[in-house]
Design a protein around this motif. Structure first.
Motif, short mmCIF file in Angstrom:
data_model
loop_
_atom_site.label_atom_id
_atom_site.label_comp_id
_atom_site.label_asym_id
_atom_site.label_seq_id
_atom_site.Cartn_x
_atom_site.Cartn_y
_atom_site.Cartn_z
N TYR A 1 0.81 -1.21 0.00
CA TYR A 1 0.00 0.00 0.00
C TYR A 1 0.85 1.27 0.00
O TYR A 1 0.39 2.33 -0.42
CB TYR A 1 -0.91 0.01 1.23
N LEU A 2 2.08 1.16 0.50
CA LEU A 2 2.93 2.35 0.63
C LEU A 2 4.18 2.27 -0.23
O LEU A 2 5.18 2.93 0.06
CB LEU A 2 3.33 2.53 2.11
N PHE B 1 -5.73 1.32 5.50
CA PHE B 1 -5.04 2.27 4.62
C PHE B 1 -6.00 3.23 3.95
O PHE B 1 -5.60 4.33 3.57
CB PHE B 1 -4.20 1.50 3.60
N LEU B 2 -7.26 2.85 3.83
CA LEU B 2 -8.26 3.81 3.38
C LEU B 2 -8.43 4.91 4.42
O LEU B 2 -8.48 6.10 4.09
CB LEU B 2 -9.59 3.10 3.13
N SER C 1 -5.13 7.13 4.43
CA SER C 1 -5.02 8.04 3.29
C SER C 1 -6.02 9.18 3.38
O SER C 1 -5.76 10.28 2.88
CB SER C 1 -5.20 7.27 1.99
N ASN C 2 -7.18 8.92 4.00
CA ASN C 2 -8.18 9.98 4.17
C ASN C 2 -7.88 10.90 5.35
O ASN C 2 -8.39 12.01 5.43
CB ASN C 2 -9.57 9.38 4.35
N TRP D 1 3.99 7.23 6.97
CA TRP D 1 4.28 5.86 6.52
C TRP D 1 4.77 4.99 7.66
O TRP D 1 4.70 3.75 7.59
CB TRP D 1 5.30 5.87 5.39
N ILE E 1 5.64 5.66 -1.64
CA ILE E 1 6.10 6.56 -0.58
C ILE E 1 7.37 6.02 0.07
O ILE E 1 8.34 6.76 0.31
CB ILE E 1 5.00 6.75 0.48
N THR F 1 -2.48 14.00 4.61
CA THR F 1 -2.13 14.47 3.27
C THR F 1 -0.97 13.65 2.73
O THR F 1 -0.29 12.92 3.47
CB THR F 1 -1.75 15.95 3.29
N VAL F 2 -0.70 13.81 1.44
CA VAL F 2 0.41 13.09 0.81
C VAL F 2 1.73 13.50 1.44
O VAL F 2 2.62 12.66 1.68
CB VAL F 2 0.42 13.35 -0.71
N LEU G 1 2.07 11.85 4.85
CA LEU G 1 2.41 10.43 4.71
C LEU G 1 3.88 10.25 4.34
O LEU G 1 4.56 9.36 4.87
CB LEU G 1 1.53 9.79 3.63
#
Length: 433
Positions: A37-38, A175-176, A179-180, A192, A41, A183-184, A187
């Motif tokens: 999932y990561l 992970f949903l 991610s919500n 992470w 990143i 922010t990117v 993370l």
């Protein structure tokens, strides 16, 4: 069980053992799938900056594949010790090594802080984690199979298999949420690390009930019946007496690994290469498919046993092939009923839940863990490394490539089903060579 009737009912201790293994199994899959999932990143955090998106994606896939390459090594080496020292000590080692490796990953400095040492350390930890995971999966099946009464062997193993997909479902939800919630940039900065810390904590939680878990009665009886001067040589015995079982085990493991890898892990990305669907609806459909795959595992585990295993495997393989093609034809037509089609596909893919009970019975007690670990992890290592790249490339040119591959695997399942259906006799689970 050596001291119990074949038709004995499950005791409270049996149920606690199954629950312990299922809870640990769900966590183990969550631990192993974090990187999936990561990937982008983590690759950006531990490797030199790369601007080409394709190179970044390939880099991420390679690092994920490293975990699969380590699984055969860990499964074979530690599986041997599980047949010599016992199932319970190896189960403890697997849990502790997994927890320690993910905790170390959470604390690793990044490439910006430590340079090339950072990716080297991350790869080493990923290899260690893969080795521990390669031991845990076959060990979980063996541990449950050697504890529950004979009439619950198939359903007990199917519960363990279903718990693995429960871990995948939990991963999707976690992970949903992550991610919500972030922010990117957050993370990439520190977010992470959160899944690794969570995984480390969850990994050691099952140890709270460790004192209620006993050694396998099959292993204990075997150990007590051997003379003191006996020297266990699982590898020698395995390749001397079980060549046929190894071949059959590899084929069955190929079926399990292929269906799991394609339907559970790869299918969303492969579909997005050629089809356009609403992302939220498709994400929910994938999770719904996993839910029904859990139900399918238990269903096939209940209706199958060593008398009718071949017939059920043959019918289940035919249904899986038919539903896989129906699923892709539906996507090509409109995709309006993606929820129903994904649920049916997941349930049909639950055929993998019945196979571990046969894998367990292929090998005698004194080489069982070695044999299962060898077959399962070699097959998974090949599938986990080659199939993502091969199917990804093939799907760019032929949209039905995943369906064609699953049809190939289903055809192998039909052949194996007919083989077991016509098999005159089968080994007893308490056999020793």
């Amino acid at each position: 069980m050596p001291s119990r009737s074949e038709y004995a009912l499950m005791s409270s201790k049996d149920r606690n053992t199954v629950l312990f293994i299922c809870f640990s199994g769900a966590i183990a899959f969550f631990d192993f799938l974090i990187y999936l999932y990561l990937a982008d990143i983590i690759a950006a955090s531990f490797f030199p900056a790369i601007t080409d998106p394709a190179t970044i994606k390939i880099q991420g896939l390679v690092l994920f594949a490293i975990g699969y390459l380590a699984r055969p090594l860990g499964g074979v080496i530690f599986g041997r010790y599980g047949d010599i020292k016992g199932r319970k000590p190896m189960l403890l080692i697997s849990i502790l090594v997994t927890a320690g490796s993910v905790l170390a990953m959470a604390c690793l400095p990044t490439y910006a802080q430590l340079g090339l040492i950072a990716p080297a350390l991350f790869i080493i930890l990923r290899l260690i984690q893969g080795m521990a995971f390669g031991l845990y999966v076959p060990l979980a099946w063996v541990f449950v199979a050697e504890h529950v009464p004979r009439q619950y062997l198939s359903v007990g193993c199917s519960y363990v298999t279903a718990s693995f997909f429960t871990g995948v479902l939990f991963s999707n939800a976690f992970f949903l949420w992550l991610s919500n919630s972030m922010t990117v940039d957050q993370l990439a900065d520190y977010g992470w690390r959160i899944p690794f810390f969570v995984a480390a904590i969850l990994s050691v939680l099952p140890l709270l009930g460790w004192r209620w878990i006993d050694e396998s009665p099959f292993f204990a009886q075997m150990k007590n019946s051997k003379p003191k001067e006996y020297v266990a040589k699982p590898f020698t015995l395995l390749f001397k007496h079980c060549k046929h079982s190894i071949f059959i085990g590899m084929v069955l493991a190929l079926i399990v690994s292929s269906i799991t890898t394609v339907v559970v892990l790869l299918l969303p990305d492969l579909i997005e290469l050629r089809f356009t669907l609403d992302s939220d609806l498709f994400g929910f459909s994938h999770s719904l498919g996993i839910v029904f795959m859990i139900f399918g595992c238990v269903f096939y585990g209940i209706i199958s046993n060593h008398q009718n295993f071949g017939k059920i495997l043959t019918i289940g393989s035919i249904l899986l092939i038919a539903q896989m093609f129906a699923f892709f034809y539906h996507l090509q037509a409109s995709g309006d009923y993606i929820l129903i089609m994904y649920a049916l596909l997941g349930f049909c893919a639950g055929i993998v839940g019945m196979i571990p009970a046969i894998l367990v019975q292929l090998f005698p007690t004194n080489v069982r863990l070695t044999g299962m670990a060898f077959c399962y992890n070699i097959a998974y290592g090949i599938v986990g490394v080659l199939v993502p790249f091969g199917l990804g490339y093939a799907t760019l040119y032929v949209s039905f490539s995943p369906a064609l591959y699953i049809a190939f695997i289903g055809f192998i399942g039909i052949i194996m089903g007919l083989y077991f259906y016509n098999l005159p006799e089968f080994k007893k689970i308490d056999e020793v060579i």
